[in-house]
Design an enzyme around this catalytic site. Structure first.
Site, PDB file in Angstrom:
ATOM      1  N   GLY A 179       2.786   2.133   5.229  1.00 46.66           N
ATOM      2  CA  GLY A 179       4.001   1.368   5.540  1.00 46.66           C
ATOM      3  C   GLY A 179       4.717   1.902   6.766  1.00 46.66           C
ATOM      4  O   GLY A 179       5.263   1.133   7.556  1.00 46.66           O
ATOM      5  N   CYS A 198       1.451   0.618  -8.754  1.00 48.98           N
ATOM      6  CA  CYS A 198       2.637   1.085  -8.024  1.00 48.98           C
ATOM      7  C   CYS A 198       3.775   1.319  -9.004  1.00 48.98           C
ATOM      8  O   CYS A 198       4.656   2.141  -8.759  1.00 48.98           O
ATOM      9  CB  CYS A 198       3.035   0.070  -6.962  1.00 48.98           C
ATOM     10  SG  CYS A 198       3.175  -1.595  -7.619  1.00 48.98           S
ATOM     11  N   GLY A 225       0.833  -1.202   0.000  1.00 54.05           N
ATOM     12  CA  GLY A 225       0.000   0.000   0.000  1.00 54.05           C
ATOM     13  C   GLY A 225       0.866   1.249   0.000  1.00 54.05           C
ATOM     14  O   GLY A 225       2.026   1.229  -0.440  1.00 54.05           O
ATOM     15  N   SER A 226       0.316   2.315   0.520  1.00 55.89           N
ATOM     16  CA  SER A 226       0.998   3.611   0.465  1.00 55.89           C
ATOM     17  C   SER A 226       2.176   3.667   1.445  1.00 55.89           C
ATOM     18  O   SER A 226       2.242   2.907   2.413  1.00 55.89           O
ATOM     19  CB  SER A 226      -0.004   4.704   0.828  1.00 55.89           C
ATOM     20  OG  SER A 226      -0.510   4.448   2.124  1.00 55.89           O
ATOM     21  N   GLU A 252       5.725  -3.441   0.645  1.00 55.73           N
ATOM     22  CA  GLU A 252       5.664  -3.157  -0.798  1.00 55.73           C
ATOM     23  C   GLU A 252       4.866  -1.874  -0.938  1.00 55.73           C
ATOM     24  O   GLU A 252       3.635  -1.896  -0.972  1.00 55.73           O
ATOM     25  CB  GLU A 252       4.957  -4.297  -1.543  1.00 55.73           C
ATOM     26  CG  GLU A 252       5.669  -5.628  -1.472  1.00 55.73           C
ATOM     27  CD  GLU A 252       6.847  -5.738  -2.443  1.00 55.73           C
ATOM     28  OE1 GLU A 252       7.066  -4.791  -3.233  1.00 55.73           O
ATOM     29  OE2 GLU A 252       7.542  -6.746  -2.395  1.00 55.73           O
TER      30      GLU A 252
END
Ligand code: NAD
Length: 513
Positions: free
Chosen positions: A245, A296, A240-241, A262
């Site tokens: 994270g 992404c 995610g963003s 990730e």
């Protein structure tokens, strides 16, 4: 269409799914609406987990792990093979559900499920190759080797934009490694998660292995927070963003758990003066416009040599002007909607900032409106970056189809520009020359600072065979191919003394007699 799909995938018989009433946008407490981003209307409601149901799922996952880890890895591989085969059967309806729920076009939705099929195939082979090394011991009559052991129930947090494959990458590898997966999907794609997870859990249960694939659905504040704090979960794999994270990484680090992050990207393509411009055009166009800029790995920055920047820009502007925007399930559509209104607002805000900072909008720059565009549609946009002026907006990952165009004189300058981003996920160069390509791939690490580096390919569209992930604010995690499986296992170094005397390492004498 949507009802037929839900039926095909058995969602009409799932206790979590509430089909009626969905016409109302204020569902009862404890239910989230899965919305169709192409129309802005609900598809179905989904019941959220409570603390009690979440705890029940966790306890089942812990018990399931204790059984599953005892099954030999190649037998676990056979289960994963059957799961992969089942996804093959459901490729189209599941791909269409991805398209319906998150708005990527049908071909990309099906491609996403294909990624899960591919990683399942990869995992089946891997189930016979979870190799440890044997190393020579410095002591006579000693043997030393390492073995890889199942890790535990692992937590998977997935982003909305890959509602099937991100789980697949983690769950298929985790399963052959002997782990149980507890999946917390995005609340923007709960139906895909329910359908995806149910297929895997049903196939495994039919083969006698239950509670291998667990699902919890809820808010970040409640269910997400419980998952990341749970000491029974040794690994959290979170996609995610960067904002997410930072939270998840610090919570898991505090309890000394393992994290696989990730996160976001701000990916660039460098185009040299000697590049094949037809190839470059195709790579940029798919990378920047595909998935409506919601990958992404989407191309967000084009760094083009000053000798070709004008013709390349003209060609892109002309193609952007003709792109088909619309219903993601219509085969003629190339660009579907953004996921929600908030994303549209972020897109518009980025355009406004870009203009304030001296950027020139060459094409796009607004909402896309018209027949069939009642949902969250925007125009793919190209912005020329001002020369010799700071342009901070290009340092942000706006999850929308905006491409910033920079120009440069030397390859060293281009590589420095490409690396001038907080994230380090995907990078690409188009060139016919070995010098520029090798500088970009410098074995000294002085080239691209990203986890993925492509030559004469765009930034978007990774194969499952390689390790996927990125550096810097992208979080450092690696998923999918190569030796990423090691993260789902724990390593044990084993030393055996088959002699009759006790010998200490480093020749230490510690005589008791
Ligand atoms: P997001 O960060 O808003 O949400 C991602 C997931 O994290 C969701 O499941 C969300 O519910 C969960 N989450 C958020 N805060 C949490 C918390 N405090 N505790 C527990 N869970 C929490 O991201 P998004 O909008 O769904 O996805 C877009 C972002 O994901 C982009 O930045 C994109 O680049 C990134 N992404 C990265 C990869 C990759 O492999 N590097 C792949 C896909 C998407």
């Amino acid at each position: 269409m949507s009802m037929k799909l839900l039926r095909q995938l058995g969602l009409d018989n799932d206790d979590r799914v509430v089909l009626e009433p969905v016409g109302d946008e204020t569902p009862e407490k404890g239910i989230v609406l899965s919305m169709n981003p192409a129309t802005g209307t609900p598809i179905a409601g989904v019941r959220l987990d409570t603390a009690d149901s979440d705890e029940k799922t966790m306890a089942e996952a812990v018990a399931g792990f204790d059984r599953w880890r005892r099954i030999p890895a190649p037998v676990r591989g056979q289960v994963v093979r059957e799961i992969g085969n089942e996804y093959r059967k459901y490729l189209e309806p599941l791909g269409e559900l991805v398209a319906l729920e998150v708005g990527k076009i049908r071909a990309e939705g099906i491609g996403e499920v294909q990624e899960t099929v591919d990683i399942a195939d990869f995992a089946v082979g891997l189930s016979r190759q979870l190799y440890g090394k044997t190393m020579p011991s410095e002591r006579p009559e000693h043997r030393m080797y390492e073995q890889w052991l199942p890790l535990g129930p692992i937590g998977v947090i997935s982003a909305f934009n890959f509602p099937n494959a991100v789980w697949g990458w983690n769950a298929m590898l985790g399963a052959v490694c002997g782990d149980v997966t507890v999946w917390k999907p995005s609340l923007f794609a709960p139906l895909t998660a329910i359908a995806t997870n149910a297929i895997a859990e049903r196939v495994a249960a039919d083969m006698g292995y239950k509670d291998i694939f667990k699902l919890v659905i809820g808010t970040d504040e409640e269910i997400g927070d419980r998952l990341i704090h749970d000491g029974r979960i040794p690994l959290i794999s979170a996609t995610g963003s960067c904002r997410m994270g930072r939270i998840v990484g610090s919570v898991v680090a505090k309890r000394l758990g393992r994290c696989l992050l990730e996160l976001g990207g701000n990916n660039a393509i460098i185009v040299e003066g000697d590049a094949d411009l037809d190839l470059a055009f195709e790579g940029i166009f798919f990378g920047a416009v595909g998935t409506a800029g919601q990958r992404c790995t989407s191309t967000r920055r084009l760094i083009a040599h000053e000798s070709i920047v004008e013709p390349l820009t003209d060609r892109l502007v002309s193609a952007y002007g003709k792109v088909n925007i619309g219903d993601p399930l219509n085969p003629d559509t190339l660009v579907g909607p953004l996921i929600n209104e908030r994303s549209v607002e972020q897109f518009l805000r980025a355009i406004a900032k870009a203009k304030e900072q001296g950027g020139e909008v060459l094409v796009g720059g607004d909402r896309a409106t018209g027949d069939g565009l009642g949902g969250h549609f925007v125009q793919p946009t190209i912005i020329r970056v001002p020369a010799d002026k700071p342009f901070p907006i290009a340092h942000e990952e706006t999850f929308a189809p905006i491409l910033y165009i920079f120009s440069y004189k030397t390859i060293d300058e281009a590589i420095a520009m490409q690396n001038d981003a907080d994230q380090g996920l995907s990078s690409a160069i188009f060139t016919s020359g070995v010098r520029a390509a090798e500088k970009f791939l410098s074995p000294a690490g002085a080239g691209s600072d990203c986890g993925l580096a492509y030559v004469n390919l765009g930034t978007s569209g990774a194969e499952i065979g390689g390790a996927f992930g990125g550096e810097k604010d992208t979080g450092g995690g690696r998923e999918s191919g190569s030796d990423s499986w090691k993260q789902y296992m724990r390593r044990q170094t084993v030393t055996i003394n088959y002699g009759e005397s006790m010998r200490l390492a480093q020749g230490i004498e510690f005589g008791a007699s």
